[in-house]
Write a protein that holds these residues in place. Structure first.
Motif, PDB file in Angstrom:
ATOM      1  N   ALA A  41      12.606  19.781  -4.566  1.00 15.18           N
ATOM      2  CA  ALA A  41      12.391  18.545  -3.810  1.00 15.18           C
ATOM      3  C   ALA A  41      13.595  17.609  -3.977  1.00 15.18           C
ATOM      4  N   PRO A  42      14.167  17.104  -2.883  1.00 11.90           N
ATOM      5  CA  PRO A  42      15.289  16.153  -2.992  1.00 11.90           C
ATOM      6  C   PRO A  42      14.829  14.851  -3.652  1.00 11.90           C
ATOM      7  N   PRO A  43      15.529  14.391  -4.686  1.00  8.48           N
ATOM      8  CA  PRO A  43      15.120  13.157  -5.377  1.00  8.48           C
ATOM      9  C   PRO A  43      15.019  11.947  -4.449  1.00  8.48           C
ATOM     10  N   MET A  44      15.962  11.824  -3.504  1.00  9.39           N
ATOM     11  CA  MET A  44      15.925  10.674  -2.603  1.00  9.39           C
ATOM     12  C   MET A  44      14.676  10.702  -1.727  1.00  9.39           C
ATOM     13  N   LEU A  45      14.286  11.886  -1.279  1.00  7.56           N
ATOM     14  CA  LEU A  45      13.078  12.004  -0.462  1.00  7.56           C
ATOM     15  C   LEU A  45      11.848  11.603  -1.267  1.00  7.56           C
ATOM     16  N   LEU A  46      11.798  12.036  -2.518  1.00  5.39           N
ATOM     17  CA  LEU A  46      10.673  11.653  -3.376  1.00  5.39           C
ATOM     18  C   LEU A  46      10.653  10.143  -3.610  1.00  5.39           C
ATOM     19  N   ALA A  47      11.830   9.553  -3.815  1.00  2.00           N
ATOM     20  CA  ALA A  47      11.916   8.115  -4.067  1.00  2.00           C
ATOM     21  C   ALA A  47      11.440   7.310  -2.866  1.00  2.00           C
ATOM     22  N   VAL A  48      11.964   7.653  -1.683  1.00  5.65           N
ATOM     23  CA  VAL A  48      11.558   6.940  -0.470  1.00  5.65           C
ATOM     24  C   VAL A  48      10.080   7.157  -0.186  1.00  5.65           C
ATOM     25  N   GLY A  49       9.609   8.389  -0.381  1.00  3.82           N
ATOM     26  CA  GLY A  49       8.207   8.688  -0.138  1.00  3.82           C
ATOM     27  C   GLY A  49       7.283   7.875  -1.030  1.00  3.82           C
ATOM     28  N   ALA A  50       7.676   7.681  -2.299  1.00  4.61           N
ATOM     29  CA  ALA A  50       6.849   6.901  -3.225  1.00  4.61           C
ATOM     30  C   ALA A  50       6.713   5.459  -2.756  1.00  4.61           C
ATOM     31  N   ILE A  51       7.841   4.841  -2.353  1.00 10.61           N
ATOM     32  CA  ILE A  51       7.787   3.444  -1.909  1.00 10.61           C
ATOM     33  C   ILE A  51       6.960   3.304  -0.635  1.00 10.61           C
ATOM     34  N   TRP A  52       7.162   4.215   0.314  1.00 10.55           N
ATOM     35  CA  TRP A  52       6.448   4.101   1.585  1.00 10.55           C
ATOM     36  C   TRP A  52       4.960   4.386   1.414  1.00 10.55           C
ATOM     37  N   LEU A  53       4.614   5.328   0.559  1.00  7.06           N
ATOM     38  CA  LEU A  53       3.198   5.613   0.308  1.00  7.06           C
ATOM     39  C   LEU A  53       2.507   4.400  -0.293  1.00  7.06           C
ATOM     40  N   VAL A  54       3.142   3.800  -1.283  1.00  6.33           N
ATOM     41  CA  VAL A  54       2.561   2.621  -1.928  1.00  6.33           C
ATOM     42  C   VAL A  54       2.475   1.456  -0.941  1.00  6.33           C
ATOM     43  N   THR A  55       3.458   1.325  -0.057  1.00  3.88           N
ATOM     44  CA  THR A  55       3.431   0.262   0.945  1.00  3.88           C
ATOM     45  C   THR A  55       2.234   0.422   1.881  1.00  3.88           C
ATOM     46  N   LEU A  56       1.939   1.635   2.289  1.00  2.00           N
ATOM     47  CA  LEU A  56       0.766   1.876   3.140  1.00  2.00           C
ATOM     48  C   LEU A  56      -0.512   1.448   2.431  1.00  2.00           C
ATOM     49  N   VAL A  57      -0.562   1.694   1.135  1.00  2.00           N
ATOM     50  CA  VAL A  57      -1.729   1.246   0.359  1.00  2.00           C
ATOM     51  C   VAL A  57      -1.828  -0.273   0.390  1.00  2.00           C
ATOM     52  N   GLN A  58      -0.693  -0.958   0.190  1.00  2.00           N
ATOM     53  CA  GLN A  58      -0.698  -2.422   0.179  1.00  2.00           C
ATOM     54  C   GLN A  58      -1.094  -3.000   1.533  1.00  2.00           C
ATOM     55  N   LEU A  59      -0.652  -2.368   2.607  1.00  4.32           N
ATOM     56  CA  LEU A  59      -1.009  -2.845   3.940  1.00  4.32           C
ATOM     57  C   LEU A  59      -2.481  -2.596   4.252  1.00  4.32           C
ATOM     58  N   GLY A  60      -3.125  -1.751   3.464  1.00  9.25           N
ATOM     59  CA  GLY A  60      -4.552  -1.488   3.651  1.00  9.25           C
ATOM     60  C   GLY A  60      -5.450  -2.608   3.179  1.00  9.25           C
ATOM     61  N   GLY A  61      -4.872  -3.606   2.528  1.00  8.65           N
ATOM     62  CA  GLY A  61      -5.661  -4.768   2.128  1.00  8.65           C
ATOM     63  C   GLY A  61      -5.864  -4.868   0.636  1.00  8.65           C
ATOM     64  N   ILE A  62      -6.397  -6.022   0.223  1.00 11.23           N
ATOM     65  CA  ILE A  62      -6.543  -6.316  -1.200  1.00 11.23           C
ATOM     66  C   ILE A  62      -7.542  -5.379  -1.870  1.00 11.23           C
ATOM     67  N   ARG A  63      -8.646  -5.064  -1.186  1.00 16.41           N
ATOM     68  CA  ARG A  63      -9.638  -4.183  -1.814  1.00 16.41           C
ATOM     69  C   ARG A  63      -9.073  -2.789  -2.037  1.00 16.41           C
ATOM     70  N   ALA A 110       3.963 -15.844   5.864  1.00 10.04           N
ATOM     71  CA  ALA A 110       2.664 -16.311   5.375  1.00 10.04           C
ATOM     72  C   ALA A 110       1.505 -15.673   6.134  1.00 10.04           C
ATOM     73  N   ARG A 111       1.794 -14.993   7.231  1.00  9.77           N
ATOM     74  CA  ARG A 111       0.729 -14.406   8.036  1.00  9.77           C
ATOM     75  C   ARG A 111       0.086 -13.228   7.312  1.00  9.77           C
ATOM     76  N   ARG A 112      -1.228 -13.228   7.326  1.00  7.32           N
ATOM     77  CA  ARG A 112      -1.989 -12.157   6.682  1.00  7.32           C
ATOM     78  C   ARG A 112      -2.736 -11.344   7.729  1.00  7.32           C
ATOM     79  N   LEU A 113      -2.906 -10.078   7.435  1.00 10.11           N
ATOM     80  CA  LEU A 113      -3.799  -9.250   8.233  1.00 10.11           C
ATOM     81  C   LEU A 113      -5.237  -9.641   7.920  1.00 10.11           C
ATOM     82  N   PRO A 114      -6.197  -9.250   8.747  1.00  7.66           N
ATOM     83  CA  PRO A 114      -7.605  -9.569   8.445  1.00  7.66           C
ATOM     84  C   PRO A 114      -8.061  -9.078   7.076  1.00  7.66           C
ATOM     85  N   ASN A 115      -7.418  -8.022   6.559  1.00 11.80           N
ATOM     86  CA  ASN A 115      -7.806  -7.497   5.252  1.00 11.80           C
ATOM     87  C   ASN A 115      -7.144  -8.237   4.088  1.00 11.80           C
TER      88      ASN A 115
END
Length: 457
Positions: free
Chosen positions: A135-157, A329-334
């Motif tokens: 596995a390319p290290p850069m791909l793993l690094a970018v994938g980790a940040i983007w995966l976690v970002t999707l979780v954060q965009l899913g809302g506080i819960r 400052a804009r928040r999603l409904p979640n």
């Protein structure tokens, strides 16, 4: 002059639109996850070179942890007084002036969190290569940040569930490593009881220098202050989360270093970066390195998640106060501040591809230490200038505990100035640029307001 309630009516309460749903276990998990990165798994090799004593090494980590506890006590009082997300931006605005708060927020919102996120992601990629060789290290690094970002965009819960579960898994792996280390068949003859030589080690320049790097490993003890507005009963939850998380990490750090010393000879550890892998090899044999790499990889995910959660809250709160930044400052409904999260994602990803984040991290260290120093200094100012302010929580051991934190932080700043004058100077320049931007934006806002008034006449 400190900001008054009349000056900043929106600052009296929580961040606009905040959802007070973060529980004590989740807030504690954020503190733990933000603190335990790769520092504890790499620092020991450089400490044993000049401090060949098990007792002195453990005392070094104990001192670092106790200083962090002193900082947590101070921040807990400020956070209970001013329960608004964004950490130093909020505290320095209230204790000193909005310009000082903006300066701290500017550093945090631009690179203060993005650089550590990029560094953790790159470490994830490098350690991930030991588990997945192709596995390319850069791909793993970018994938980790983007995966976690999707979780954060899913809302506080969703973020809360992910943070708690991933941190529990992280702690479970560390505890499993500790148990294996303490049950090793042939431990090293390391000494953990004090001896006459330890006094010399603990008063040496090497001990003082080692403390600087130990304090870096403890950074993150203030993590929960960046999401105060999302905590349930923050006046109670925040102090408990900061203290419980910091003390738990203190215990784990001491236990981990004891296991490293017990498992591997000091000669094998001295000067080495991968001390955890070396110790893992002695504990688990040939599979030790791969197990440790997997443990660190899994442990880095909640660390990235914590920083991707708390970092955007600084920019979000600044957007609530500054019209030019209102989009953040804009928040999603979640409840997720989507634009602020995406901004930090963009900066962190760019740093990964430019590979400049380590240099940036060197530059912002002085700035971040300065902001922490000013924040705890603000505790004294508020105690003296505004003694009648409601204080739901008072820092235990005041004034001794905050003075301990200020003394050690001042020493770390002095160390950086003398050993890295260029980086420290550029860090001070970054702070100065924040002040200039604040005054420019403030002057522009006044001109616009004056034009609007004259036009209406």
């Amino acid at each position: 002059m400190a900001a008054s309630e009349a000056d900043y009516p929106s600052r009296a309460g929580r961040s606009g639109g905040a959802v007070a749903s973060v529980s004590l276990p989740v807030a504690t998990a954020i503190v733990i996850a933000d603190m335990i990165g790769v520092g504890v798994f790499t620092s020991l090799g450089f400490q044993v070179k000049d401090i060949p004593s098990g007792f002195s090494i453990l005392m070094l980590w104990a001192v670092g942890g106790l200083v962090s506890v002193c900082g947590a006590l101070s921040y807990a009082e400020l956070g209970a007084m001013f329960p608004r997300s964004s950490g130093e931006y909020n505290f320095l605005t209230r204790a000193f002036h909005p310009a000082i708060g903006f300066m701290a927020g500017w550093v945090s919102a631009t690179v203060g969190f993005a650089a550590p996120v990029a560094l953790a992601a790159m470490a994830f990629g490098e350690y991930g290569r030991a588990v997945l060789p192709n596995a390319p290290p850069m791909l793993l690094a970018v994938g980790a940040i983007w995966l976690v970002t999707l979780v954060q965009l899913g809302g506080i819960r969703q973020s809360s569930r992910f943070q708690l579960l991933s941190t529990v898994l992280k702690l479970g792996l560390i505890v499993a490593f500790l148990i294996a280390g303490y049950t090793i068949a042939a431990p090293q003859p390391v000494r953990f009881m004090p001896a006459s030589a330890d006094l010399g080690y603990m008063t040496s320049a090497a001990f003082a220098t080692g403390l600087v790097f130990v304090m870096y490993a403890f950074s993150g003890w203030n993590a929960a202050t960046y999401i105060i507005g999302e905590l349930r009963a923050p006046e109670k939850t925040l102090p408990r989360a900061l203290l419980l998380g910091t003390v738990m990490v203190l215990v784990l750090y001491i236990a981990l270093n004891a296991v490293f010393l017990r498992a591997a000879p000091m000669d094998a550890l001295a000067g080495q970066l991968q001390v955890a892998s070396i110790a893992g090899g002695h504990i688990f044999g040939e599979t030790g390195g791969r197990f440790v790499a997997a443990m660190i990889c899994i442990g880095l995910v909640p660390s990235i998640a914590a920083m991707m959660w708390i970092g955007p809250r600084v920019l979000m709160t600044m957007g609530e106060d500054i019209p030019a930044l209102s989009v953040f400052a804009r928040r999603l409904p979640n409840g997720a501040p989507a634009y602020a999260v995406l901004f930090q994602l963009t900066v962190a990803t760019l740093m990964l591809f430019t590979e400049s984040f380590e240099a940036v991290l060197d530059l912002v260290q002085f700035s971040l230490l300065s902001c922490s120093f000013l924040t705890v200094l603000g505790l004294f100012k508020l105690r003296i200038a505004q003694p009648d302010l409601a204080r739901p929580y008072r820092a235990w051991g005041y004034p001794v505990t905050p003075l301990i934190f200020l003394s050690v932080t001042a020493f770390m700043m002095y160390y950086l100035i003398t050993t890295r004058p260029l980086q420290s100077g550029l860090g001070a320049g970054a702070m100065a640029s924040g002040l200039l931007i604040y005054w420019f934006a403030h002057a522009r806002s006044r001109r616009i307001a004056a034009t609007a008034v004259s036009g209406s006449d």
